[in-house]
Write a protein that holds these residues in place. Structure first.
Motif, PDB file in Angstrom:
ATOM      1  N   HIS A 287      85.763  20.304  27.623  1.00 29.88           N
ATOM      2  CA  HIS A 287      85.108  20.655  26.368  1.00 29.88           C
ATOM      3  C   HIS A 287      86.085  21.231  25.377  1.00 29.88           C
ATOM      4  O   HIS A 287      86.862  22.038  25.875  1.00 29.88           O
TER       5      HIS A 287
ATOM      6  N   LYS B 162      76.808  22.543  25.095  1.00 29.46           N
ATOM      7  CA  LYS B 162      76.336  21.644  26.191  1.00 29.46           C
ATOM      8  C   LYS B 162      75.765  22.830  27.444  1.00 29.46           C
ATOM      9  O   LYS B 162      75.965  22.391  28.757  1.00 29.46           O
ATOM     10  N   LEU B 163      75.844  23.992  27.040  1.00 32.62           N
ATOM     11  CA  LEU B 163      75.305  25.050  27.986  1.00 32.62           C
ATOM     12  C   LEU B 163      73.991  24.709  28.580  1.00 32.62           C
ATOM     13  O   LEU B 163      73.572  24.749  29.811  1.00 32.62           O
TER      14      LEU B 163
ATOM     15  N   TYR C 145      72.728  21.660  29.524  1.00 25.04           N
ATOM     16  CA  TYR C 145      73.058  20.490  30.374  1.00 25.04           C
ATOM     17  C   TYR C 145      74.444  20.076  30.420  1.00 25.04           C
ATOM     18  O   TYR C 145      75.016  19.918  29.433  1.00 25.04           O
ATOM     19  N   ASN C 146      75.159  20.233  31.491  1.00 22.31           N
ATOM     20  CA  ASN C 146      76.607  19.876  31.619  1.00 22.31           C
ATOM     21  C   ASN C 146      76.738  18.679  32.344  1.00 22.31           C
ATOM     22  O   ASN C 146      76.736  18.588  33.574  1.00 22.31           O
ATOM     23  N   PRO C 147      76.804  17.364  31.581  1.00 19.75           N
ATOM     24  CA  PRO C 147      76.891  16.183  32.259  1.00 19.75           C
ATOM     25  C   PRO C 147      77.977  16.096  33.543  1.00 19.75           C
ATOM     26  O   PRO C 147      77.657  15.596  34.513  1.00 19.75           O
ATOM     27  N   PRO C 148      79.229  16.516  33.150  1.00 20.53           N
ATOM     28  CA  PRO C 148      80.098  16.519  34.281  1.00 20.53           C
ATOM     29  C   PRO C 148      79.989  17.081  35.628  1.00 20.53           C
ATOM     30  O   PRO C 148      80.711  17.192  36.383  1.00 20.53           O
ATOM     31  N   LEU C 149      79.094  18.175  35.638  1.00 21.49           N
ATOM     32  CA  LEU C 149      78.879  18.920  36.773  1.00 21.49           C
ATOM     33  C   LEU C 149      78.297  18.079  38.009  1.00 21.49           C
ATOM     34  O   LEU C 149      77.552  17.361  37.843  1.00 21.49           O
ATOM     35  N   PRO C 150      79.237  18.340  39.104  1.00 25.29           N
ATOM     36  CA  PRO C 150      78.821  17.516  40.361  1.00 25.29           C
ATOM     37  C   PRO C 150      77.447  17.983  40.695  1.00 25.29           C
ATOM     38  O   PRO C 150      77.108  19.460  40.672  1.00 25.29           O
ATOM     39  N   LYS C 151      76.709  17.179  41.164  1.00 23.21           N
ATOM     40  CA  LYS C 151      75.455  17.569  41.998  1.00 23.21           C
ATOM     41  C   LYS C 151      75.570  17.874  43.451  1.00 23.21           C
ATOM     42  O   LYS C 151      76.697  17.413  43.984  1.00 23.21           O
ATOM     43  N   ILE C 152      74.588  18.643  43.929  1.00 28.78           N
ATOM     44  CA  ILE C 152      74.987  18.987  45.409  1.00 28.78           C
ATOM     45  C   ILE C 152      75.144  17.573  46.283  1.00 28.78           C
ATOM     46  O   ILE C 152      75.981  17.833  47.341  1.00 28.78           O
TER      47      ILE C 152
ATOM     48  N   ARG D 286      78.062  27.716  34.467  1.00 28.37           N
ATOM     49  CA  ARG D 286      78.550  26.719  35.240  1.00 28.37           C
ATOM     50  C   ARG D 286      79.388  25.567  34.906  1.00 28.37           C
ATOM     51  O   ARG D 286      79.917  24.849  35.384  1.00 28.37           O
TER      52      ARG D 286
END
Lengths: 502, 235
Positions: free
Chosen positions: A78, A86-87, A89-96, A221
């Motif tokens: 970013h 984008k605080l 919701y942060n689209p590229p954040l990996p999910k568990i 995050r």
């Protein structure tokens, strides 16, 4: 010149046996806690493979690292304003699930099961929800090429390889893999740090360790997506970021990091590197082909009087300068030029270095018989002149360690092979013939260097492999606090246990 | 009325005192607990639809409330032309509904996702319910008691000013319908809950990110000498 010191680790991949002892040592010491079950600050991946978290090298998806557009170095994740937008919701954040759903087993079932004809079993349960679950993946699910069709052949590093080479690698007879242990790279230009909106992450200048101040972390995050190595983790229970701390409490007391200390194959070396902070981040602002050279140029010669004077001026103690002179990291990275950073093209200037693995020669099958694709008289010099016959394609190693630049890998492999051939002649034949000496010359080395490489590679003792300087932690503590004022205190750390939220 | 005194004088004073005192205490002495408690790692699909619409809708409306409180005359001037009034009211209502959809999705997510439930504390539920009531009553007021953007400024700006002057004028709010009173009382309860809940993350919004240097390095050894140096230079 602005000289600073850095604790660096060398991973000698040619020696890694993929036993995961390092991961377990690290896990037991640091991440055996609620919210951290899925974290492996140290993990070992089988290559080719998709790694942990799955496909972490796919930066189109996870947006890690920096991009150099020819003028400026920008975060791939970013811009500053974009980051604030984008605080929520942060689209590229990996999910568990990109890591894995951490699991344990309901061991109480073994004791509480009613009397019956069958053995009771402990069913797997999720460590997040506590509900029964089906284990579908784990941190090293593709260990030793398990499930290759889903994992190994989706390795992002294979994408630039010619189709013929990819097919060749998939044939059972040609199949080869190596291991890649990974910890936080404690980069000189960390993207996690730059992406943190709260400014909670910082680099400790004394030894270069990158740390998260959890008191300042606000759960935005961004670091998790921004780290191209996916080595910052989100504790889902406390809502804070966590990462490898390079076992600084151990280093400060003169012990090697847990991963290095426990390493069965003794592949790890620890030592100080001196670097020039004035060259940052310009070092990362060069074309892909020049990255390795630029990276090496940041690391300084600890014997150079000018460097020593500048280091002293910066408050680096003499014990650290001596330590830098004895450092195996300096030898492998700068002096011998054998160690390379992992994925320099992410431009974070990582400070952990890898010695690429050698591999067996490609064999062919003739009339159902195995045959090495070399003549008998050539066998001694098997790979040396035919690096393209190596089972691990040079291009693949280049994609891992030199931004696809094969010319950075070849001299390293040649020097390592030269060392092997020289030592074999010395120990088996007892004499070094002219041909071998010519070969050494060809590899840009000499008998002295080769013997030194051999010694440090095969039989370093603890003090040679881990050259850890005196940390003088007391001076740092005194800087922040008056020790006498805390003499009557109960201890340090959390006043309250780290509960989730307030 | 005794109830008006309790809800519109005593409650707000207690709520704001708590928010300020506990908020500052928590930021300084319990910094670890100050966090937005993201659960995106555990669940992201519903969060995408819920969080974005909720935050953008609510933040805009909150700022609009704040603007109307501080600069009431400009709002009245804007509303003096009917078409501009309709535009403002419609925008507000649309944003309210946007935020309402968001909070509904977030509530649904909170109760339907097992992983999210694993990290849910009772306070999370309290916060969600309070916000839900706030947005719902807000939307109802906007549609039932027109036009809020105009009467709001003549009733609440003087009321807030009287509160700040410590000469509370309850007479201004006493005749209001119960729905509007509920909206306001609910807000005061949220203020009281604010320092004890995750709502505290509102005031940690990292504006400093816009101008801080990319990299942060800390010298442990140099802190002491740096402190001496800066005090000698009078910085």
């Amino acid at each position: 010149m602005n000289v600073r010191a850095h604790m660096s680790m060398i991973f000698h991949l040619d020696k890694c046996i993929g036993c995961h002892t390092c991961s377990i040592a690290c896990k037991n010491l640091w991440t055996d806690r609620k919210g951290a079950e899925y974290m492996w600050w140290n993990n070992v991946e089988t290559r080719p493979g998709t790694g942990y978290p799955t496909q972490w090298e796919d930066q189109e998806r996870f947006k890690g690292g920096w991009v150099w557009d020819g003028k400026k170095l920008n975060l791939r994740l970013h811009s500053r304003l974009g980051g604030l937008m984008k605080l929520f919701y942060n689209p590229p954040l990996p999910k568990i699930d990109d890591y894995y759903d951490p699991f344990t087993f309901q061991y109480s079932d073994l004791f509480n099961a009613p009397l019956g004809d069958d053995q009771p079993t402990a069913i797997p349960i999720s460590q997040i929800t506590g509900e029964p679950m089906e284990i579908k993946t784990g941190p090293n699910w593709d260990d030793d090429l398990g499930g290759s069709s889903t994992y190994a052949w989706n390795d992002p590093n294979l994408s630039q390889l010619p189709e013929s080479v990819r097919i060749q690698m998939q044939e059972l007879e040609q199949i080869v893999f190596n291991y890649l242990p990974r910890i936080c790279n404690h980069c000189l230009n960390p993207a996690c740090l730059a992406a943190c909106p709260s400014g909670a992450i910082y680099k400790r200048v004394e030894d270069g360790v990158v740390l998260v101040n959890e008191n300042k972390c606000r759960s935005w995050r961004m670091c998790i997506a921004a780290c191209p190595y996916k080595k910052v983790y989100f504790n889902w229970s406390t809502g804070k970021s966590e990462k490898c701390i390079l076992c600084f409490p151990r280093l400060e007391t003169g012990q090697a990091t847990a991963c290095a200390h426990s390493c069965v194959g003794r592949i790890r070396y620890l030592g100080v590197l001196l670097y020039d902070a004035d060259l940052l981040p310009q070092t990362a602002m060069v074309s892909d082909e020049q990255l390795i050279e630029a990276h090496r140029s940041v690391i300084l010669d600890p014997f150079d009087p000018e460097v020593i004077a500048s280091a002293r001026a910066n408050g680096i103690e003499d014990s650290w300068i001596t330590s830098a002179q004895d450092s195996p990291a300096y030898k492998f990275v700068k002096l011998w030029g054998l160690a390379l950073p992992l994925h320099p093209e992410y431009r974070t200037i990582p400070m952990m270095f890898y010695i690429p693995p050698l591999s067996p020669i490609v064999s062919v099958i003739e009339e159902d018989l195995y045959r090495l694709d070399v003549s008998d008289e050539m066998r001694d010099f098997e790979l040396f002149d035919r690096l393209d016959k190596a089972r691990i394609p040079i291009k693949y190693l280049a994609n891992l360690f030199s931004a696809g630049n094969e010319s950075a890998i070849r001299p390293i492999i040649r020097k390592m092979l030269a060392t092997r051939i020289y030592m074999r002649h010395k120990s088996v034949d007892g004499v070094i013939d002219d041909k071998t000496l010519a070969l050494l010359n060809d590899a840009g080395t000499n008998p002295e260097e080769v013997e030194a490489i051999y010694k440090l590679t095969t039989m370093p003792n603890y003090k040679e492999a881990f050259v850890i300087p005196e940390y003088h932690r007391e001076t740092a503590i005194e800087a922040w606090d008056d020790p006498l004022a805390h003499k009557g205190d109960t201890g340090f750390g959390f006043i309250q246990p780290p509960h989730r939220g307030g | 009325m005794i109830w008006d005194t309790i809800f519109f004088i005593i409650l707000p004073y207690i709520a704001f005192s708590l928010a300020i005192a506990v908020g500052i205490y928590r930021s300084i002495y319990r910094p670890f607990t100050v966090t937005s408690l993201s659960s995106q790692l555990l669940e992201r699909k519903k969060l995408y639809w819920g969080s974005i619409s909720f935050h953008y809708g609510l933040v805009t409306i909150l700022l609009a409330h704040l603007y109307a409180l501080t600069l009431p005359k400009s709002v009245l001037w804007w509303n003096s032309v009917p078409i501009r009034l309709y535009l403002l009211e419609l925008t507000g209502l649309a944003l309210g509904i946007f935020a309402f959809v968001g909070i509904c999705i977030l509530l649904w997510r909170r109760f339907s996702e097992k992983r999210v439930q694993a990290v849910t504390t009772p306070m999370d539920i309290v916060v969600l319910v309070l916000v839900f009531i706030s947005i719902l009553t807000g939307i109802l007021i906007a549609s039932l008691y027109r036009f809020g953007s105009s009467w709001f400024t003549v009733i609440f700006t003087p009321y807030i000013l009287s509160m700040f002057a410590f000469k509370p004028n309850v007479g201004l709010v006493a005749p209001l319908p119960w729905l509007i009173k509920l909206h306001v009382i609910n807000f005061f309860i949220m203020v009281a809950v604010f320092p004890f809940s995750r709502l505290i993350h509102i005031f940690t919004y990292p504006f400093q990110y816009l101008y801080r240097p990319w990299q942060i390095v800390i010298w442990n050894r140099k802190v002491k000498s740096a402190k001496k140096l800066s005090s000698a230079q009078g910085k």
